[in-house]
Design a protein around this motif. Structure first.
Motif, PDB file in Angstrom:
ATOM      1  N   ILE A  24      -3.943  33.030  99.769  1.00 56.78           N
ATOM      2  CA  ILE A  24      -5.063  32.322 100.416  1.00 56.78           C
ATOM      3  C   ILE A  24      -5.694  31.355  99.427  1.00 56.78           C
ATOM      4  O   ILE A  24      -6.137  31.747  98.349  1.00 56.78           O
ATOM      5  N   ASP A  25      -5.714  30.104  99.790  1.00 52.93           N
ATOM      6  CA  ASP A  25      -6.285  29.059  98.934  1.00 52.93           C
ATOM      7  C   ASP A  25      -7.480  28.434  99.642  1.00 52.93           C
ATOM      8  O   ASP A  25      -7.309  27.654 100.588  1.00 52.93           O
ATOM      9  N   PRO A  26      -8.706  28.757  99.216  1.00 51.96           N
ATOM     10  CA  PRO A  26      -9.889  28.198  99.887  1.00 51.96           C
ATOM     11  C   PRO A  26      -9.912  26.681  99.909  1.00 51.96           C
ATOM     12  O   PRO A  26     -10.487  26.072 100.820  1.00 51.96           O
ATOM     13  N   ALA A  27      -9.282  26.044  98.915  1.00 52.58           N
ATOM     14  CA  ALA A  27      -9.294  24.583  98.848  1.00 52.58           C
ATOM     15  C   ALA A  27      -8.501  23.947  99.980  1.00 52.58           C
ATOM     16  O   ALA A  27      -8.676  22.757 100.284  1.00 52.58           O
ATOM     17  N   ARG A  28      -7.632  24.735 100.650  1.00 53.10           N
ATOM     18  CA  ARG A  28      -6.868  24.208 101.784  1.00 53.10           C
ATOM     19  C   ARG A  28      -7.713  24.122 103.048  1.00 53.10           C
ATOM     20  O   ARG A  28      -7.357  23.439 104.007  1.00 53.10           O
ATOM     21  N   HIS A  29      -8.806  24.865 103.076  1.00 42.27           N
ATOM     22  CA  HIS A  29      -9.724  24.901 104.231  1.00 42.27           C
ATOM     23  C   HIS A  29      -9.041  25.438 105.485  1.00 42.27           C
ATOM     24  O   HIS A  29      -9.479  25.166 106.603  1.00 42.27           O
ATOM     25  N   ASP A  30      -7.988  26.199 105.287  1.00 47.07           N
ATOM     26  CA  ASP A  30      -7.279  26.822 106.395  1.00 47.07           C
ATOM     27  C   ASP A  30      -6.370  27.901 105.815  1.00 47.07           C
ATOM     28  O   ASP A  30      -6.256  28.041 104.595  1.00 47.07           O
ATOM     29  N   ILE A  31      -5.731  28.658 106.704  1.00 41.34           N
ATOM     30  CA  ILE A  31      -4.786  29.687 106.288  1.00 41.34           C
ATOM     31  C   ILE A  31      -3.395  29.291 106.751  1.00 41.34           C
ATOM     32  O   ILE A  31      -3.200  28.946 107.935  1.00 41.34           O
ATOM     33  N   ALA A  32      -2.435  29.323 105.827  1.00 43.45           N
ATOM     34  CA  ALA A  32      -1.042  29.104 106.196  1.00 43.45           C
ATOM     35  C   ALA A  32      -0.525  30.408 106.794  1.00 43.45           C
ATOM     36  O   ALA A  32      -0.151  31.340 106.070  1.00 43.45           O
ATOM     37  N   ILE A  33      -0.531  30.508 108.123  1.00 41.22           N
ATOM     38  CA  ILE A  33      -0.216  31.758 108.804  1.00 41.22           C
ATOM     39  C   ILE A  33       1.149  32.288 108.398  1.00 41.22           C
ATOM     40  O   ILE A  33       1.334  33.500 108.193  1.00 41.22           O
TER      41      ILE A  33
END
Length: 569
Positions: free
Chosen positions: A364-373
């Motif tokens: 989980i990378d908060p900087a992506r502003h989303d989750i790569a499911i």
């Protein structure tokens, strides 16, 4: 028919034992699903009923609180009045309470109905272990209790999936209410089956009700969990802190009363001599810690994906589906693992779960502003697998040293410990999680502001006004995310009503709306994902501690069924 010895009566050979067992499984499935299914519906019911964040936590915790406060009393009442009678009445009450939850018109009504639902669930749950022990011969206890434990565990894990599907389907326009109303047909069917097939199981000795113990345990648990659930939003006033302090004194008084009553030869609500058995004592600690992190895990997943990322309930439920599938496989594999390594199965399960949570925290990378499911599927399956391996034999490990005399008290104590763990864990993690969201508010506001600057270039907002819009946006987002109620816009920040009635400012706000909404989502995603990542590491550390503690279960102790004398290596 008595609850002991379990294989002595003619009923145990009857084929009607299996329908009675099915009624118990339906009951435990509904009870455990309702511990996690509500997580998915929180955003919808919050909007529909105008619930605050404290209300949300109470909707979750009042169920487990009522469950925990009532279980030991329910077990004793079942011994005195007959477990079949109490089971059927409680299951009918649970069904009625589900109807009241599904028709609630406000958060207060829903919280009250959830409390009733939890109390009825406790009265039904407290009877099932003794009933199953009585209707099956000892030779079958390993099988039936394995199925019972797996059903309870998988049901809790399926809760978010079922909740997401039900809310997403929006049958008859009922929305979140269907997660409660769906219990009605199953409750009625289980009551009918139990009335037809279940024997009148009663205890061999009808012990008196420990009224003082009932009062002390109920008051103590309420004084502990209520402040933990509401303190953050209320700003921790002195009276809530006083409740916490008093709860410790009341619970200590409860333990001292139970010990004194046992020494006098009385019938305490909680048999402290159960904890002299090492498997029971260690198993109780394992249950307390595991169910605290298990409940917190699903709560933070639901809050992060829906409040933070804006996912729908169905989308959120589908995210947890790999976990549920892994748990189902783990529950099926668990008996084979137990055959090979015995109680160390618990250690293996928790190590696998801890590794999966750490894996999730890493990807989980908060900087992506989303989750790569796609990146979460493997760790979720692994986490479910470890949980299934751990949960399925847990009950048998805890009860391996109980006898026909102590199984009644144990049947109330075990789920009480589990529900206390869930209630306290959820309340504490809720406090920590929202504090972490507040700590990440500046980072979230900064990320949202950067996104807004880019998007404003594609709007009709004048260039001279754009810095003002960004500045106001940053201030509002920061205040909202760090407030006790992050789901509510702070004063002066709403785009509705008096904040934007007329004039040039209102026109600018309207023009900026296409940019403000996605920017606000970016800000929330950044803050919630940072908090979620930290919570995953906390859960990982707790799971690792559970794995270490499980090593204290004696290796020589076989995982034997309820009612069988303890084996000594």
């Amino acid at each position: 028919m008595t609850s002991a010895p379990a294989d002595a009566g003619p009923y145990t050979a009857s084929r009607r034992a299996w329908p009675a067992f099915a009624a118990c499984l339906v009951a435990v499935f509904m009870q455990m699903v309702d511990t996690t299914i509500v997580n998915i519906a929180l955003p919808d019911l919050t909007t529909d009923l105008g619930a605050s964040s404290a209300d949300q936590l109470l909707v979750l915790t009042v169920y487990t609180l009522a469950f925990a406060c009532t279980l030991m009393t329910a077990s004793r009442i079942g011994e005195r009045l007959g477990r079949r009678r109490v089971f059927i009445i409680a299951l009918a009450g649970f069904t009625v309470a589900s109807l009241l939850c599904g028709t609630a018109a406000g958060p207060g009504e829903l919280i009250a109905a959830r409390g009733l639902q939890g109390a009825c669930a406790a009265f039904a749950s407290a009877q099932t272990i003794a009933i199953i022990s009585a209707i099956f011969p000892r030779a079958r206890h390993g099988l039936v209790f394995g199925v019972y434990g797996a059903t309870a565990g998988v049901a809790a894990m399926l809760g978010p999936v079922l909740g997401g599907a039900l809310v997403g389907l929006d049958a008859f326009g009922l929305g979140w209410r269907t997660i409660f109303l769906v219990n009605l047909p199953f409750g009625v069917i289980a009551c009918v089956i139990a009335a037809r097939a279940m024997p009148p199981v009663v205890g061999t000795v009808r012990e008196s009700l420990d009224a003082v113990g009932v009062a002390l345990s109920t008051i103590g648990l309420f004084l502990l969990i209520y402040p933990l659930s509401t303190g953050r939003e209320k700003g921790w006033p002195g009276w809530l802190l006083a409740m916490l302090a008093i709860s410790i004194a009341v619970l200590v008084a409860f333990v001292l009363h139970e010990r004194a009553l046992l020494r006098r030869g009385g019938a305490p609500l909680l048999r402290l001599d159960l904890f002299a058995e090492r498997s029971f004592a260690v198993g109780a600690v394992l249950s307390l810690l595991f169910f605290s992190v298990f409940t917190a895990f699903f709560f933070t997943v639901s809050i992060t994906t829906q409040f933070g990322l804006g996912y729908s309930p169905l989308h959120t439920g589908l995210i947890t589906l790999p976990f549920a599938l892994g748990a189902a496989v783990g529950s099926l594999l668990s008996p084979m693992v137990v055959t090979r390594i015995g109680p160390r199965t618990l250690t293996v399960g928790m190590v696998v779960f801890a590794a999966s949570v750490a894996w999730m925290a890493i990807v989980i990378d908060p900087a992506r502003h989303d989750i790569a499911i796609a990146s979460l599927i493997a760790p979720l399956v692994l986490g479910g697998l470890g949980t299934g391996v751990f949960v399925a034999p847990l009950q048998a490990v805890i009860l391996s040293g109980t006898t026909s005399r102590t199984v009644g008290s144990a049947s109330g104590t075990i789920p009480t410990v589990q529900q206390i763990g869930g209630s306290v864990g959820l309340a504490i993690i809720g406090i920590v999680f929202f504090a972490l969201v507040g700590s990440a508010s500046s980072a979230g506001a900064s990320a949202g502001a950067d996104d807004l600057r880019v998007r404003l270039g594609d709007t009709a907002v004048p260039a001279v006004a754009q810095p003002i819009v960004v500045s106001r946006f940053s201030d509002c987002v920061s205040r909202q995310l760090s407030s006790p109620r992050p789901e509510v816009s702070p004063p002066g920040c709403s785009a509705q009503g008096s904040d934007a009635d007329a004039g040039p400012q209102a026109a600018i706000v309207r023009e900026a709306q296409p940019a403000l909404r996605p920017a606000a989502r970016v800000a929330a995603a950044r803050a919630f994902l940072e908090a979620f990542s930290t919570i995953m590491w906390i859960i990982c550390a707790t799971a690792a501690a559970v794995a270490a503690i499980s090593l204290a279960v004696p290796r020589a102790r076989a995982i034997v069924p309820v009612g069988t004398p303890a084996s000594v290596g």
